[in-house]
Scaffold this motif. Structure first.
Motif, PDB file in Angstrom:
ATOM      1  N   VAL A 196       1.385   5.005 -13.043  1.00  0.00           N
ATOM      2  CA  VAL A 196       0.246   5.570 -12.301  1.00  0.00           C
ATOM      3  C   VAL A 196       0.719   6.392 -11.266  1.00  0.00           C
ATOM      4  CG1 VAL A 196      -1.250   4.521 -10.608  1.00  0.00           C
ATOM      5  CG2 VAL A 196      -0.528   2.862 -12.393  1.00  0.00           C
ATOM      6  N   ARG A 197      -0.046   7.567 -11.278  1.00  0.00           N
ATOM      7  CA  ARG A 197       0.279   8.774 -10.798  1.00  0.00           C
ATOM      8  C   ARG A 197      -0.333   8.603  -9.189  1.00  0.00           C
ATOM      9  NH1 ARG A 197       3.832  12.815 -11.508  1.00  0.00           N
ATOM     10  NH2 ARG A 197       2.971  14.765 -10.973  1.00  0.00           N
ATOM     11  N   VAL A 198       0.306   8.768  -8.145  1.00  0.00           N
ATOM     12  CA  VAL A 198       0.007   8.812  -6.903  1.00  0.00           C
ATOM     13  C   VAL A 198       0.006  10.374  -6.149  1.00  0.00           C
ATOM     14  CG1 VAL A 198      -0.158   7.723  -4.484  1.00  0.00           C
ATOM     15  CG2 VAL A 198       0.405   6.511  -6.795  1.00  0.00           C
ATOM     16  N   ARG A 199      -0.959  10.956  -6.075  1.00  0.00           N
ATOM     17  CA  ARG A 199      -0.740  12.274  -5.766  1.00  0.00           C
ATOM     18  C   ARG A 199      -0.756  12.439  -4.190  1.00  0.00           C
ATOM     19  NH1 ARG A 199      -3.136  12.431 -10.617  1.00  0.00           N
ATOM     20  NH2 ARG A 199      -2.679  14.117 -12.130  1.00  0.00           N
ATOM     21  N   GLU A 200      -0.297  13.630  -3.660  1.00  0.00           N
ATOM     22  CA  GLU A 200      -0.322  14.015  -2.409  1.00  0.00           C
ATOM     23  C   GLU A 200      -1.432  13.620  -1.719  1.00  0.00           C
ATOM     24  OE1 GLU A 200       0.416  17.762   0.436  1.00  0.00           O
ATOM     25  OE2 GLU A 200       1.912  17.335  -1.115  1.00  0.00           O
TER      26      GLU A 200
ATOM     27  N   THR B 170       5.159   8.607  -9.150  1.00  0.00           N
ATOM     28  CA  THR B 170       4.761   7.703 -10.315  1.00  0.00           C
ATOM     29  C   THR B 170       5.068   6.301  -9.888  1.00  0.00           C
ATOM     30  OG1 THR B 170       4.851   9.736 -11.751  1.00  0.00           O
ATOM     31  CG2 THR B 170       4.800   7.337 -12.604  1.00  0.00           C
ATOM     32  N   VAL B 171       4.179   5.633 -10.005  1.00  0.00           N
ATOM     33  CA  VAL B 171       4.540   4.080  -9.740  1.00  0.00           C
ATOM     34  C   VAL B 171       4.275   3.374 -11.171  1.00  0.00           C
ATOM     35  CG1 VAL B 171       4.009   1.768  -8.500  1.00  0.00           C
ATOM     36  CG2 VAL B 171       3.729   4.208  -7.481  1.00  0.00           C
ATOM     37  N   ARG B 172       5.295   3.050 -11.592  1.00  0.00           N
ATOM     38  CA  ARG B 172       5.623   2.242 -13.129  1.00  0.00           C
ATOM     39  C   ARG B 172       5.387   0.809 -12.936  1.00  0.00           C
ATOM     40  NH1 ARG B 172       9.938   4.351 -16.333  1.00  0.00           N
ATOM     41  NH2 ARG B 172       8.212   5.975 -16.864  1.00  0.00           N
ATOM     42  N   CYS B 173       4.071   0.278 -13.371  1.00  0.00           N
ATOM     43  CA  CYS B 173       3.822  -0.979 -12.954  1.00  0.00           C
ATOM     44  C   CYS B 173       3.594  -1.716 -14.427  1.00  0.00           C
ATOM     45  CB  CYS B 173       2.130  -0.941 -12.534  1.00  0.00           C
ATOM     46  SG  CYS B 173       1.992  -0.414 -11.293  1.00  0.00           S
ATOM     47  N   ILE B 174       4.045  -3.344 -14.356  1.00  0.00           N
ATOM     48  CA  ILE B 174       4.035  -3.883 -15.689  1.00  0.00           C
ATOM     49  C   ILE B 174       2.805  -4.903 -15.535  1.00  0.00           C
ATOM     50  CG2 ILE B 174       5.146  -5.864 -16.720  1.00  0.00           C
ATOM     51  CD1 ILE B 174       7.683  -4.623 -16.071  1.00  0.00           C
TER      52      ILE B 174
ATOM     53  N   CYS C 116      -1.245  -1.799  -4.689  1.00  0.00           N
ATOM     54  CA  CYS C 116      -0.282  -2.778  -5.717  1.00  0.00           C
ATOM     55  C   CYS C 116      -0.649  -4.180  -5.113  1.00  0.00           C
ATOM     56  CB  CYS C 116       1.055  -2.208  -5.775  1.00  0.00           C
ATOM     57  SG  CYS C 116       2.034  -2.825  -6.981  1.00  0.00           S
ATOM     58  N   ARG C 117      -1.188  -4.767  -5.809  1.00  0.00           N
ATOM     59  CA  ARG C 117      -1.367  -6.235  -5.723  1.00  0.00           C
ATOM     60  C   ARG C 117      -0.162  -7.309  -5.552  1.00  0.00           C
ATOM     61  NH1 ARG C 117      -6.516  -6.978  -3.350  1.00  0.00           N
ATOM     62  NH2 ARG C 117      -5.509  -9.112  -3.587  1.00  0.00           N
TER      63      ARG C 117
ATOM     64  N   ILE D 161       1.001  -1.210   0.134  1.00  0.00           N
ATOM     65  CA  ILE D 161      -0.036  -0.115  -0.206  1.00  0.00           C
ATOM     66  C   ILE D 161       0.888   1.384   0.096  1.00  0.00           C
ATOM     67  CG2 ILE D 161      -1.725   1.357   1.066  1.00  0.00           C
ATOM     68  CD1 ILE D 161      -2.587  -1.390   2.470  1.00  0.00           C
ATOM     69  N   PHE D 162       0.569   1.932  -1.082  1.00  0.00           N
ATOM     70  CA  PHE D 162       1.438   3.291  -1.108  1.00  0.00           C
ATOM     71  C   PHE D 162       0.622   4.528  -0.461  1.00  0.00           C
ATOM     72  CE2 PHE D 162       3.479   0.775  -4.011  1.00  0.00           C
ATOM     73  CZ  PHE D 162       4.653   1.221  -4.254  1.00  0.00           C
ATOM     74  N   CYS D 163       0.919   5.152   0.309  1.00  0.00           N
ATOM     75  CA  CYS D 163       0.042   6.339   0.810  1.00  0.00           C
ATOM     76  C   CYS D 163       1.041   7.454   0.704  1.00  0.00           C
ATOM     77  CB  CYS D 163      -0.167   6.194   2.279  1.00  0.00           C
ATOM     78  SG  CYS D 163      -0.986   7.581   3.116  1.00  0.00           S
ATOM     79  N   GLN D 164       0.580   8.531  -0.301  1.00  0.00           N
ATOM     80  CA  GLN D 164       1.496   9.772  -0.618  1.00  0.00           C
ATOM     81  C   GLN D 164       1.422  10.803   0.520  1.00  0.00           C
ATOM     82  OE1 GLN D 164       4.215   9.167  -2.303  1.00  0.00           O
ATOM     83  NE2 GLN D 164       5.011  11.163  -2.144  1.00  0.00           N
ATOM     84  N   LEU D 165       2.332  11.266   1.533  1.00  0.00           N
ATOM     85  CA  LEU D 165       2.324  11.974   2.375  1.00  0.00           C
ATOM     86  C   LEU D 165       2.589  13.503   1.873  1.00  0.00           C
ATOM     87  CD1 LEU D 165       4.072  10.343   5.455  1.00  0.00           C
ATOM     88  CD2 LEU D 165       1.440  10.419   4.860  1.00  0.00           C
ATOM     89  N   LYS D 166       3.626  13.580   0.928  1.00  0.00           N
ATOM     90  CA  LYS D 166       4.125  15.011   0.574  1.00  0.00           C
ATOM     91  C   LYS D 166       4.595  14.794  -0.781  1.00  0.00           C
ATOM     92  CE  LYS D 166       7.328  18.772   1.253  1.00  0.00           C
ATOM     93  NZ  LYS D 166       8.575  19.290   1.499  1.00  0.00           N
TER      94      LYS D 166
END
Length: 174
Positions: A79-83, A66-70, A89-90, A57-62
């Motif tokens: 995939v952009r994960v904004r603040e 970008t998380v590049r996934c295959i 991510c499975r 689990i990604f939680c963006q604090l500040k």
């Protein structure tokens, strides 16, 4: 009974910010927990894809990352994960978090079972062929990830594509 005391996360980050370095720049907050509850600082210096045996689990604090996934069909997607956003991510999804400077994130994973292994894989930026894959036991995520990444970066042979001859550069700051 265990000592149960709340922790002010942002104060913890401020107090420990000098300990974040290297290609991953991560620090566990509760190493005694059954979870890997880690703060990750940008910039990072990675071009590997982590293949985790469990969900992450990604939680963006500040800041935004970008998380590049295959995907299972081999296509890559950024995939952009904004603040303020969180992303699941499975397990088994190859992913490469790209963290710009001055970003802070919380990443939650579970500790590995004795029979589980993590993998890191690298792909050619020109043709997409897999350059190398390393399998390792992840007892201490702050140490093992860094060691596997440094070993790959130190080898021009591993970074050279057998299919097209392109050499994957070592990320700046690695």
């Amino acid at each position: 009974m265990a000592n149960i005391v709340p922790l002010h996360l942002m104060r913890w980050i401020e107090e420990h910010q000098g300990h974040f370095s290297g290609p991953v720049a991560n620090r566990e907050v509760f190493p005694e927990s059954e979870f890997i509850y880690q703060i990750v600082r940008g910039p990072n210096a990675r071009n590997d894809f982590h293949i985790d045996p469990g969900d992450e689990i990604f939680c963006q604090l500040k800041g935004d990352i970008t998380v590049r996934c295959i995907h299972p069909d081999g296509t890559m997607r950024d995939v952009r994960v904004r603040e303020g956003e969180v992303m699941l991510c499975r397990a088994g999804t190859p992913h490469c978090p790209i963290r710009p400077p001055d970003t802070w994130g919380l990443v939650i994973e579970r500790k590995r079972r004795a029979d589980e292994l993590d993998r890191l894989a690298w792909f050619c930026e020109r043709c997409g062929a897999k350059l190398h894959e390393a399998t390792f036991s992840c007892a201490n995520i702050e140490v093992e990830l860094r060691e596997v990444i440094q070993e790959f970066n130190a080898s021009a042979k591993l970074r050279t594509c057998a299919k097209c001859g392109a050499v994957l550069p070592v990320p700046a700051g690695a």
